[in-house]
Design a protein around this motif. Structure first.
Motif, PDB file in Angstrom:
ATOM      1  N   ARG A 167       0.819  -1.214  -0.060  1.00  0.00           N
ATOM      2  CA  ARG A 167      -0.347   0.244   0.032  1.00  0.00           C
ATOM      3  C   ARG A 167       0.128   1.022   0.073  1.00  0.00           C
ATOM      4  N   GLU A 168       2.456   1.328  -0.013  1.00  0.00           N
ATOM      5  CA  GLU A 168       2.919   2.098  -0.145  1.00  0.00           C
ATOM      6  C   GLU A 168       4.141   2.454  -0.907  1.00  0.00           C
ATOM      7  N   THR A 169       4.555   3.707  -1.479  1.00  0.00           N
ATOM      8  CA  THR A 169       4.954   4.123  -3.014  1.00  0.00           C
ATOM      9  C   THR A 169       7.027   3.573  -2.020  1.00  0.00           C
ATOM     10  N   VAL A 170       7.165   2.812  -2.868  1.00  0.00           N
ATOM     11  CA  VAL A 170       8.190   2.337  -2.677  1.00  0.00           C
ATOM     12  C   VAL A 170       9.913   2.838  -3.833  1.00  0.00           C
ATOM     13  N   GLN A 171      10.516   3.155  -3.429  1.00  0.00           N
ATOM     14  CA  GLN A 171      12.273   2.742  -4.130  1.00  0.00           C
ATOM     15  C   GLN A 171      13.524   1.911  -4.066  1.00  0.00           C
ATOM     16  N   LEU A 172      13.520   1.632  -4.634  1.00  0.00           N
ATOM     17  CA  LEU A 172      14.893   0.496  -4.969  1.00  0.00           C
ATOM     18  C   LEU A 172      16.167   1.057  -4.617  1.00  0.00           C
ATOM     19  N   LEU A 173      17.013   1.470  -4.064  1.00  0.00           N
ATOM     20  CA  LEU A 173      18.106   2.182  -3.612  1.00  0.00           C
ATOM     21  C   LEU A 173      19.067   1.505  -4.178  1.00  0.00           C
ATOM     22  N   SER A 174      19.185   0.251  -3.714  1.00  0.00           N
ATOM     23  CA  SER A 174      20.689  -0.895  -4.091  1.00  0.00           C
ATOM     24  C   SER A 174      20.455  -2.104  -3.991  1.00  0.00           C
ATOM     25  N   ARG A 175      21.019  -2.637  -4.446  1.00  0.00           N
ATOM     26  CA  ARG A 175      21.515  -4.844  -4.202  1.00  0.00           C
ATOM     27  C   ARG A 175      22.958  -5.087  -3.825  1.00  0.00           C
ATOM     28  N   HIS A 176      22.721  -6.021  -3.689  1.00  0.00           N
ATOM     29  CA  HIS A 176      23.549  -7.153  -2.600  1.00  0.00           C
ATOM     30  C   HIS A 176      23.081  -8.409  -2.831  1.00  0.00           C
ATOM     31  N   TRP A 177      23.595  -8.853  -3.704  1.00  0.00           N
ATOM     32  CA  TRP A 177      23.575 -10.551  -4.542  1.00  0.00           C
ATOM     33  C   TRP A 177      25.121 -11.236  -3.986  1.00  0.00           C
ATOM     34  N   MET A 178      24.933 -12.585  -3.548  1.00  0.00           N
ATOM     35  CA  MET A 178      25.529 -13.258  -3.240  1.00  0.00           C
ATOM     36  C   MET A 178      25.576 -14.666  -4.195  1.00  0.00           C
ATOM     37  N   ILE A 179      26.557 -14.160  -4.604  1.00  0.00           N
ATOM     38  CA  ILE A 179      27.110 -15.997  -6.158  1.00  0.00           C
ATOM     39  C   ILE A 179      27.933 -17.145  -5.645  1.00  0.00           C
ATOM     40  N   THR A 180      27.438 -17.967  -5.196  1.00  0.00           N
ATOM     41  CA  THR A 180      28.091 -18.882  -4.927  1.00  0.00           C
ATOM     42  C   THR A 180      28.305 -20.169  -6.413  1.00  0.00           C
ATOM     43  N   ASN A 181      29.001 -20.690  -6.474  1.00  0.00           N
ATOM     44  CA  ASN A 181      30.003 -21.171  -7.668  1.00  0.00           C
ATOM     45  C   ASN A 181      29.611 -22.840  -7.237  1.00  0.00           C
ATOM     46  N   ALA A 182      29.795 -23.727  -7.994  1.00  0.00           N
ATOM     47  CA  ALA A 182      29.822 -25.479  -7.359  1.00  0.00           C
ATOM     48  C   ALA A 182      30.818 -25.341  -6.466  1.00  0.00           C
ATOM     49  N   ARG A 183      31.572 -25.054  -6.492  1.00  0.00           N
ATOM     50  CA  ARG A 183      33.087 -25.334  -5.654  1.00  0.00           C
ATOM     51  C   ARG A 183      32.762 -24.599  -3.847  1.00  0.00           C
ATOM     52  N   GLY A 184      31.467 -24.125  -3.897  1.00  0.00           N
ATOM     53  CA  GLY A 184      31.135 -23.028  -2.566  1.00  0.00           C
ATOM     54  C   GLY A 184      32.153 -21.282  -2.945  1.00  0.00           C
ATOM     55  N   GLU A 185      32.818 -21.329  -3.848  1.00  0.00           N
ATOM     56  CA  GLU A 185      33.646 -19.771  -3.724  1.00  0.00           C
ATOM     57  C   GLU A 185      32.217 -18.493  -3.208  1.00  0.00           C
ATOM     58  N   LYS A 188      27.657  -5.716  -4.627  1.00  0.00           N
ATOM     59  CA  LYS A 188      26.922  -4.639  -3.633  1.00  0.00           C
ATOM     60  C   LYS A 188      27.054  -3.760  -4.687  1.00  0.00           C
ATOM     61  N   GLY A 189      25.939  -2.246  -5.512  1.00  0.00           N
ATOM     62  CA  GLY A 189      25.750  -1.308  -6.117  1.00  0.00           C
ATOM     63  C   GLY A 189      24.177  -0.329  -5.517  1.00  0.00           C
ATOM     64  N   PRO A 190      24.634   1.245  -6.244  1.00  0.00           N
ATOM     65  CA  PRO A 190      23.284   1.374  -6.245  1.00  0.00           C
ATOM     66  C   PRO A 190      22.594   0.974  -7.216  1.00  0.00           C
ATOM     67  N   GLY A 191      21.078   1.017  -7.250  1.00  0.00           N
ATOM     68  CA  GLY A 191      19.646   0.698  -8.176  1.00  0.00           C
ATOM     69  C   GLY A 191      20.274  -0.723  -8.985  1.00  0.00           C
ATOM     70  N   VAL A 192      19.502  -0.679  -9.951  1.00  0.00           N
ATOM     71  CA  VAL A 192      20.021  -1.691 -10.572  1.00  0.00           C
ATOM     72  C   VAL A 192      19.647  -1.775 -12.454  1.00  0.00           C
ATOM     73  N   VAL A 193      20.856  -2.618 -13.012  1.00  0.00           N
ATOM     74  CA  VAL A 193      20.603  -1.933 -14.177  1.00  0.00           C
ATOM     75  C   VAL A 193      20.624  -0.341 -14.685  1.00  0.00           C
ATOM     76  N   GLY A 194      21.794   0.182 -13.836  1.00  0.00           N
ATOM     77  CA  GLY A 194      21.784   2.021 -13.969  1.00  0.00           C
ATOM     78  C   GLY A 194      20.534   2.967 -13.326  1.00  0.00           C
ATOM     79  N   GLU A 195      19.114   1.758 -12.959  1.00  0.00           N
ATOM     80  CA  GLU A 195      18.234   2.614 -12.252  1.00  0.00           C
ATOM     81  C   GLU A 195      17.780   2.192 -10.999  1.00  0.00           C
ATOM     82  N   GLN A 196      17.160   3.008 -10.502  1.00  0.00           N
ATOM     83  CA  GLN A 196      16.273   2.882  -8.806  1.00  0.00           C
ATOM     84  C   GLN A 196      15.575   3.577  -9.153  1.00  0.00           C
ATOM     85  N   PRO A 197      14.167   2.604  -9.344  1.00  0.00           N
ATOM     86  CA  PRO A 197      13.277   2.323  -9.870  1.00  0.00           C
ATOM     87  C   PRO A 197      12.619   2.958  -8.105  1.00  0.00           C
TER      88      PRO A 197
END
Length: 135
Positions: free
Chosen positions: A47-65, A70-79
Motif C-alpha cells: 500500500r506504500e510507494t517505495v524506491q529501490l536504492l541498492s542491490r546486494h547479490w551473493m553468488i556461489t559457484n559449485a565449489r562453494g566460492e 553490491k551497488g546502487p540500483g539495478v541496471v543503472g536505475e533506482q525505480p
C-alpha cells in the motif's frame, strides 16, 4: 532452457520473481566460462510507494566460492514503484563452474524515509545435462 516456474519471494508486500536462463551459445565450457541471463520482476503489491536504492547479490559457484556484488540500483536505475506497479529487468552472471546459485536483497525506501531490505529469492544456476563421453 528456461525454468517453467520462477523463483519467488515476498517481503512487506514487495514480490520479487526471478527466471534464470542458461546461455549455451555464449558459454565456453572448455574455458570454464558458463553464462546465464536472469529476468527479475519486482512488483509492489503493498500500500506504500517505495524506491529501490541498492542491490546486494551473493553468488556461489559449485565449489562453494562466494562472490558478493553490491551497488546502487539495478541496471543503472533506482525505480520508484507505486502500489500496483512493477519493474522488470534482465541481467546476467558468469560462473567458472557449470552450476551454482545466487540470491540476495534489495534495499528499499518508503515514502516516509524508512529503509528496509527485501529478499531476492535464491535461485539455481545449472547448465543443461551435457553428453558424457567415456574413454
Amino acid at each position: 532452457m528456461r525454468n517453467s516456474t520462477p523463483y519467488l519471494a515476498n517481503t512487506r508486500g514487495i514480490a520479487v520473481s526471478v527466471e534464470p536462463t542458461y546461455l549455451e551459445t555464449r558459454s565456453s565450457p572448455e574455458s570454464s566460462q558458463y553464462l546465464w541471463a536472469y529476468r527479475v520482476i519486482i512488483e509492489n503489491q503493498g500500500r506504500e510507494t517505495v524506491q529501490l536504492l541498492s542491490r546486494h547479490w551473493m553468488i556461489t559457484n559449485a565449489r562453494g566460492e562466494l562472490t558478493e556484488v553490491k551497488g546502487p540500483g539495478v541496471v543503472g536505475e533506482q525505480p520508484i514503484l507505486k502500489p500496483g506497479q512493477r519493474f522488470e529487468y534482465t541481467s546476467g552472471v558468469s560462473l567458472n563452474t557449470p552450476s551454482g546459485m545466487m540470491g540476495g536483497a534489495y534495499q528499499m525506501e518508503s515514502e516516509g524515509g524508512e529503509r528496509f531490505d527485501i529478499e531476492i529469492p535464491t535461485f539455481s544456476l545449472d547448465c543443461p545435462s551435457q553428453d558424457l563421453f567415456l574413454n
